[in-house]
Write a protein that holds these residues in place. Structure first.
Motif, PDB file in Angstrom:
ATOM      1  N   THR A   1      10.900  10.008  -2.019  1.00 16.06           N
ATOM      2  CA  THR A   1      10.067   9.205  -1.120  1.00 16.06           C
ATOM      3  C   THR A   1       9.244  10.323  -0.221  1.00 16.06           C
ATOM      4  OG1 THR A   1      11.626   9.239   0.807  1.00 16.06           O
ATOM      5  CG2 THR A   1      11.842   7.621  -0.820  1.00 16.06           C
ATOM      6  N   HIS A   2       8.153   9.482   0.548  1.00 16.58           N
ATOM      7  CA  HIS A   2       7.481  10.273   1.183  1.00 16.58           C
ATOM      8  C   HIS A   2       8.018  11.174   2.419  1.00 16.58           C
ATOM      9  CE1 HIS A   2       3.557   9.551  -0.372  1.00 16.58           C
ATOM     10  NE2 HIS A   2       3.853   8.045  -0.171  1.00 16.58           N
ATOM     11  N   ASP A   3       9.287  10.690   2.847  1.00 17.77           N
ATOM     12  CA  ASP A   3      10.118  11.591   3.540  1.00 17.77           C
ATOM     13  C   ASP A   3      11.076  12.037   3.028  1.00 17.77           C
ATOM     14  OD1 ASP A   3      11.193   9.112   3.205  1.00 17.77           O
ATOM     15  OD2 ASP A   3      11.870   8.401   5.346  1.00 17.77           O
TER      16      ASP A   3
ATOM     17  N   PRO B   1      -2.861   4.515   4.792  1.00 17.18           N
ATOM     18  CA  PRO B   1      -2.933   3.114   5.036  1.00 17.18           C
ATOM     19  C   PRO B   1      -3.678   2.527   6.134  1.00 17.18           C
ATOM     20  CG  PRO B   1      -0.773   4.216   5.998  1.00 17.18           C
ATOM     21  CD  PRO B   1      -1.880   5.351   5.607  1.00 17.18           C
TER      22      PRO B   1
ATOM     23  N   PRO C   1       0.851  -1.228  -0.109  1.00 17.52           N
ATOM     24  CA  PRO C   1       0.166   0.008  -0.062  1.00 17.52           C
ATOM     25  C   PRO C   1       0.801   1.183  -0.015  1.00 17.52           C
ATOM     26  CG  PRO C   1       0.082  -0.987   2.127  1.00 17.52           C
ATOM     27  CD  PRO C   1       0.768  -1.759   1.401  1.00 17.52           C
ATOM     28  N   MET C   2       0.083   2.567   0.171  1.00 15.81           N
ATOM     29  CA  MET C   2       0.920   3.800   0.113  1.00 15.81           C
ATOM     30  C   MET C   2       1.498   3.907   1.441  1.00 15.81           C
ATOM     31  SD  MET C   2      -1.596   6.367  -1.873  1.00 15.81           S
ATOM     32  CE  MET C   2      -0.324   7.837  -1.578  1.00 15.81           C
ATOM     33  N   PHE C   3       2.739   4.406   1.320  1.00 19.04           N
ATOM     34  CA  PHE C   3       3.741   4.754   2.582  1.00 19.04           C
ATOM     35  C   PHE C   3       4.266   3.505   3.296  1.00 19.04           C
ATOM     36  CE2 PHE C   3      -0.338   7.681   2.627  1.00 19.04           C
ATOM     37  CZ  PHE C   3       0.623   8.924   2.285  1.00 19.04           C
ATOM     38  N   ALA C   4       4.210   2.284   2.622  1.00 19.89           N
ATOM     39  CA  ALA C   4       4.792   1.007   3.021  1.00 19.89           C
ATOM     40  C   ALA C   4       6.497   1.120   2.899  1.00 19.89           C
ATOM     41  CB  ALA C   4       4.162  -0.019   2.186  1.00 19.89           C
ATOM     42  N   GLY C   5       6.986   2.086   2.078  1.00 22.47           N
ATOM     43  CA  GLY C   5       8.633   1.996   2.040  1.00 22.47           C
ATOM     44  C   GLY C   5       8.800   1.402   0.653  1.00 22.47           C
ATOM     45  N   LYS C   6       7.939   1.308  -0.239  1.00 20.40           N
ATOM     46  CA  LYS C   6       8.125   0.885  -1.462  1.00 20.40           C
ATOM     47  C   LYS C   6       9.426   1.705  -2.392  1.00 20.40           C
ATOM     48  CE  LYS C   6       4.148   1.221  -3.324  1.00 20.40           C
ATOM     49  NZ  LYS C   6       3.559   1.995  -2.106  1.00 20.40           N
ATOM     50  N   THR C   7       9.219   2.890  -2.470  1.00 19.24           N
ATOM     51  CA  THR C   7      10.086   3.853  -3.023  1.00 19.24           C
ATOM     52  C   THR C   7      11.563   3.777  -2.387  1.00 19.24           C
ATOM     53  OG1 THR C   7       8.247   5.125  -4.027  1.00 19.24           O
ATOM     54  CG2 THR C   7      10.728   6.014  -4.068  1.00 19.24           C
ATOM     55  N   THR C   8      11.563   3.742  -1.017  1.00 17.40           N
ATOM     56  CA  THR C   8      12.647   3.699  -0.119  1.00 17.40           C
ATOM     57  C   THR C   8      13.529   2.556  -0.502  1.00 17.40           C
ATOM     58  OG1 THR C   8      11.465   4.849   1.653  1.00 17.40           O
ATOM     59  CG2 THR C   8      13.350   3.625   2.379  1.00 17.40           C
TER      60      THR C   8
ATOM     61  N   ALA D   1      -0.601  12.146   1.577  1.00 16.30           N
ATOM     62  CA  ALA D   1      -1.346  11.784   2.985  1.00 16.30           C
ATOM     63  C   ALA D   1      -2.676  12.845   2.837  1.00 16.30           C
ATOM     64  CB  ALA D   1      -0.194  12.279   4.124  1.00 16.30           C
TER      65      ALA D   1
HETATM   66  N1  ADP Z   1       0.862   7.997   7.153  1.00 12.84           N
HETATM   67  C1  ADP Z   1       2.025   8.696   6.737  1.00 12.84           C
HETATM   68  N2  ADP Z   1       1.861   9.879   6.118  1.00 12.84           N
HETATM   69  C2  ADP Z   1       2.940  10.301   5.676  1.00 12.84           C
HETATM   70  N3  ADP Z   1       4.178   9.806   5.676  1.00 12.84           N
HETATM   71  C3  ADP Z   1       4.163   8.573   6.030  1.00 12.84           C
HETATM   72  C4  ADP Z   1       3.158   7.904   6.693  1.00 12.84           C
HETATM   73  N4  ADP Z   1       3.552   6.659   6.860  1.00 12.84           N
HETATM   74  C5  ADP Z   1       4.663   6.466   6.748  1.00 12.84           C
HETATM   75  N5  ADP Z   1       5.310   7.762   5.969  1.00 12.84           N
HETATM   76  C6  ADP Z   1       6.791   7.972   5.792  1.00 12.84           C
HETATM   77  O1  ADP Z   1       6.784   7.236   4.429  1.00 12.84           O
HETATM   78  C7  ADP Z   1       8.182   6.922   4.460  1.00 12.84           C
HETATM   79  C8  ADP Z   1       8.086   5.859   3.256  1.00 12.84           C
HETATM   80  O2  ADP Z   1       7.936   6.551   2.103  1.00 12.84           O
HETATM   81  P1  ADP Z   1       7.963   5.972   0.615  1.00 12.84           P
HETATM   82  O3  ADP Z   1       9.265   4.930   0.442  1.00 12.84           O
HETATM   83  O4  ADP Z   1       7.706   6.805  -0.284  1.00 12.84           O
HETATM   84  O5  ADP Z   1       6.767   4.816   0.639  1.00 12.84           O
HETATM   85  P2  ADP Z   1       5.674   4.117  -0.626  1.00 12.84           P
HETATM   86  O6  ADP Z   1       6.566   4.275  -1.909  1.00 12.84           O
HETATM   87  O7  ADP Z   1       5.320   2.881  -0.109  1.00 12.84           O
HETATM   88  O8  ADP Z   1       4.455   5.103  -0.663  1.00 12.84           O
HETATM   89  C9  ADP Z   1       8.045   6.186   5.661  1.00 12.84           C
HETATM   90  O9  ADP Z   1       9.551   5.603   5.883  1.00 12.84           O
HETATM   91  C10 ADP Z   1       7.702   7.121   6.631  1.00 12.84           C
HETATM   92  O10 ADP Z   1       8.762   8.141   6.832  1.00 12.84           O
END
Ligand code: ADP
Ligand SMILES: Cc1cn([C@H]2C[C@H](O)[C@@H](COP(=O)(O)O)O2)c(=O)[nH]c1=O
Length: 242
Positions: A75-77, A196, A34-41, A191
């Protein structure tokens, strides 16, 4: 005999439009969740590791993703990596140039769910051109199915499903809940639009959304904006009260 072999190879090359037999064995690695799972990381970590091991890498993302940057995967962070932002994957080879393409060992793809030509591209790059593809994308949209990434599973060497944390209860989150009443499959956002959720809160949330929609459609609330706000407020209230 040698000329016979080369003429067969030539014919096959003509037909499939790439080298036969394949030069080396390629690989396909898929990162989903799902979104925010760390896929891009995870994708960035793997691409950097390949580069540190001396392999030639390139990163692609869908040009539909304009959230944090135009020409970087972010990434989201906030971790960044420069990329080709493309509307489709077929145009990659032309964009990067024939010589540079030949030298590539590893191609990373982020937001893979947005590429309709994902299957054909992965087959060609890994099966025929002997390169490694590492891709990350959503296996499920807000209704729990996102076709193009799921189609790649049978082609993949490895599949890694990551989880996030449910924003309501903190348990493992496997699904992405859409916080607005919009119903189109593709809706770019972070967000502000998505969260998620675990199975329980996904099911609760969807039930509220569907019930509210039916009730609102059958009432005399004519103003559409009012209907949508009611629906979103009802959903948020139920999710937060669990
Ligand atoms: N609910 C959330 N809202 C915003 N950022 C989040 C949330 N949950 C996790 N994160 C951050 O997002 C990071 C993962 O980002 P990213 O790798 O871009 O995820 P994905 O590609 O799966 O969406 C986590 O390490 C955390 O810092
Ligand atoms: C659930 C869902 C998501 N999207 C969009 C929203 C984001 O722009 C991307 C996913 O980004 P992430 O790197 O995995 O966080 O996809 C969508 O268009 N439709 C959906 O149902």
């Amino acid at each position: 005999m040698a000329s016979c072999k080369s003429s067969i190879a030539l014919n096959l090359t003509d037909r499939v439009g790439s080298s036969y037999p394949p030069r080396v064995s390629g690989e396909i690695h898929v990162i989903i969740g799902p979104m925010f799972a760390g896929k891009t990381t995870s994708l960035l970590r793997r691409i950097r590791s390949e580069r540190n091991n001396g392999r030639n890498v390139a990163m692609i993302k869908s040009s539909k993703d304009t959230r944090y940057a135009i020409d970087s995967v972010v990434t989201h962070d906030g971790v960044k990596f420069p990329c080709w932002a493309l509307p489709d994957l077929t145009s990659f080879r032309h964009n990067v140039g024939e010589d540079a393409y030949e030298k590539l060992d590893v191609i990373g793809i982020d937001e893979a769910q947005f590429f309709e030509d994902l299957y054909d591209f992965c087959c060609k790059v890994a099966d025929n051109d002997g390169k490694t593809v590492i891709l990350s994308g959503l296996d499920g949209d807000y209704l729990r199915s996102f076709g193009s990434v799921l189609d790649i599973i049978p082609l993949a060497d490895t599949v890694t499903k990551l989880t996030a944390r449910c924003e309501v209860c903190g348990k493992k989150a496997f699904f992405t809940f859409r916080k607005t009443a919009a119903t189109q499959t593709e809706l770019i956002g972070g967000a502000d639009l998505y969260m998620p959720v675990c199975r329980q809160h996904y099911v609760n949330g969807q039930t509220v959304v569907e019930t509210s929609r039916i009730v609102l459609e059958s009432t005399s609330v004519h103003h559409q904006t009012t209907q949508l706000s009611c629906l979103e407020a009802a959903t948020a209230a139920v999710l937060q009260s669990q």
